[in-house]
Design a protein around this motif. Structure first.
Motif, PDB file in Angstrom:
ATOM      1  N   ARG A  81      -6.594 -13.761   8.391  1.00  0.00           N
ATOM      2  CA  ARG A  81      -6.800 -12.489   9.095  1.00  0.00           C
ATOM      3  C   ARG A  81      -5.978 -12.431  10.386  1.00  0.00           C
ATOM      4  N   ILE A  82      -5.861 -13.562  11.072  1.00  0.00           N
ATOM      5  CA  ILE A  82      -5.031 -13.610  12.286  1.00  0.00           C
ATOM      6  C   ILE A  82      -3.573 -13.304  11.926  1.00  0.00           C
ATOM      7  N   PHE A  83      -3.091 -13.899  10.836  1.00  0.00           N
ATOM      8  CA  PHE A  83      -1.706 -13.673  10.422  1.00  0.00           C
ATOM      9  C   PHE A  83      -1.483 -12.216  10.009  1.00  0.00           C
ATOM     10  N   ILE A  84      -2.485 -11.618   9.365  1.00  0.00           N
ATOM     11  CA  ILE A  84      -2.375 -10.202   8.987  1.00  0.00           C
ATOM     12  C   ILE A  84      -2.259  -9.335  10.240  1.00  0.00           C
ATOM     13  N   GLU A  85      -3.108  -9.623  11.238  1.00  0.00           N
ATOM     14  CA  GLU A  85      -3.060  -8.859  12.491  1.00  0.00           C
ATOM     15  C   GLU A  85      -1.701  -9.014  13.174  1.00  0.00           C
ATOM     16  N   LEU A  86      -1.128 -10.210  13.094  1.00  0.00           N
ATOM     17  CA  LEU A  86       0.201 -10.430  13.686  1.00  0.00           C
ATOM     18  C   LEU A  86       1.242  -9.536  13.029  1.00  0.00           C
ATOM     19  N   GLY A  87       1.099  -9.356  11.712  1.00  0.00           N
ATOM     20  CA  GLY A  87       2.050  -8.530  10.991  1.00  0.00           C
ATOM     21  C   GLY A  87       1.869  -7.044  11.231  1.00  0.00           C
ATOM     22  N   GLN A  88       0.660  -6.649  11.655  1.00  0.00           N
ATOM     23  CA  GLN A  88       0.354  -5.226  11.801  1.00  0.00           C
ATOM     24  C   GLN A  88       0.423  -4.719  13.231  1.00  0.00           C
ATOM     25  N   ASN A  89       0.463  -5.637  14.208  1.00  0.00           N
ATOM     26  CA  ASN A  89       0.417  -5.224  15.613  1.00  0.00           C
ATOM     27  C   ASN A  89       1.643  -5.702  16.360  1.00  0.00           C
ATOM     28  N   PHE A  90       2.283  -4.744  17.021  1.00  0.00           N
ATOM     29  CA  PHE A  90       3.514  -5.044  17.751  1.00  0.00           C
ATOM     30  C   PHE A  90       3.211  -5.747  19.073  1.00  0.00           C
ATOM     31  N   ILE A  91       2.168  -5.299  19.750  1.00  0.00           N
ATOM     32  CA  ILE A  91       1.803  -5.873  21.044  1.00  0.00           C
ATOM     33  C   ILE A  91       0.641  -6.845  20.864  1.00  0.00           C
ATOM     34  N   THR A  92       0.778  -8.037  21.451  1.00  0.00           N
ATOM     35  CA  THR A  92      -0.251  -9.075  21.321  1.00  0.00           C
ATOM     36  C   THR A  92      -0.605  -9.588  22.717  1.00  0.00           C
ATOM     37  N   PRO A  93      -1.782 -10.211  22.873  1.00  0.00           N
ATOM     38  CA  PRO A  93      -2.222 -10.667  24.210  1.00  0.00           C
ATOM     39  C   PRO A  93      -1.353 -11.764  24.796  1.00  0.00           C
ATOM     40  N   PHE A  94      -0.738 -12.582  23.934  1.00  0.00           N
ATOM     41  CA  PHE A  94       0.251 -13.553  24.376  1.00  0.00           C
ATOM     42  C   PHE A  94       1.270 -13.722  23.261  1.00  0.00           C
ATOM     43  N   ASP A  95       2.271 -14.545  23.467  1.00  0.00           N
ATOM     44  CA  ASP A  95       3.399 -14.626  22.543  1.00  0.00           C
ATOM     45  C   ASP A  95       2.960 -14.753  21.087  1.00  0.00           C
TER      46      ASP A  95
END
Length: 213
Positions: free
Chosen positions: A65-79
């Motif tokens: 689920r974390i990896f899916i969110e990485l693929g769907q969101n351009f802006i993240t709380p850290f790198d």
């Protein structure tokens, strides 16, 4: 247009919540493991160790689920790279705990020694420190606490290194047959790797706070 703009909306809560959920499962796993090792009845211990696999599956699901969110969101709380590396490191911790339990099951060990239990408690302490550090990432207000958690994890890894030396020395001075020695040595080494993976996760946390301090 609204869908495009949504891509640039910060999703801090999503990633923090997922990491905290992952740590909750890891903590449960780390608490269940030493308890399972200390069960005297062989059949009950087998079942308890087999159930460790359920925790590993839950960690896999959250990591995905974390990896899916990485693929769907351009802006993240850290790198993005740090998010991916931290999630992978924590997933490795779960994998190697289950790997240790699976070796005990596959080798059919009935007489588990105190070294294995000690390893399990060191792992539990290490994961508890990781949990504290990761929960503090949400606000990053207590950098000293996060830093201390990382220092503690490194200390536990050193403790596991020493424990591995002691366990192997005791093993080779025992009267166990060669096959039994090979089995136990392999389990000890797998247990020590868990603390290495915890240290890997702590190193990522340190990288994050250095970038954002």
């Amino acid at each position: 247009m609204s869908g495009f703009l949504k891509m640039f909306t910060p999703k801090d809560r999503v990633f923090y919540s997922l990491f905290e959920e992952l740590m909750s499962v890891l903590k449960e796993m780390a608490e269940a493991f030493p308890k399972a090792l200390q069960i005297q009845d062989a059949a009950s211990r087998y079942t308890a160790l087999k159930n460790i696999n359920d925790f590993e599956h839950r960690c896999d699901e959250i990591t995905h689920r974390i990896f899916i969110e990485l693929g769907q969101n351009f802006i993240t709380p850290f790198d993005r790279e740090d998010i991916h590396t931290l999630a992978s490191a924590l997933d490795d911790v779960a994998d190697f705990i289950w790997g240790s339990a699976k070796r005990i099951l596959n080798y059919g060990l009935e007489d588990l020694d105190h070294h294995m239990v000690k390893f399990a408690y060191v792992i539990q302490k290490s994961i508890a420190s990781l949990d504290t550090g990761i929960r503090e990432l949400r606000t990053m207000k207590n950098m000293a606490v996060i830093t201390q958690c990382c220092v503690d994890v490194n200390s536990y890894e050193n403790e596991a290194d020493d424990l591995l030396d002691i366990a192997i020395q005791a093993l080779f001075s025992s009267r166990l047959d060669a096959i039994e020695i090979i089995k136990r040595k392999d389990i000890y080494e797998e247990l020590e790797v868990v603390t290495d993976k915890c240290e890997d996760a702590a190193n990522v946390i340190e990288t994050i706070i250095i970038k954002y301090s």
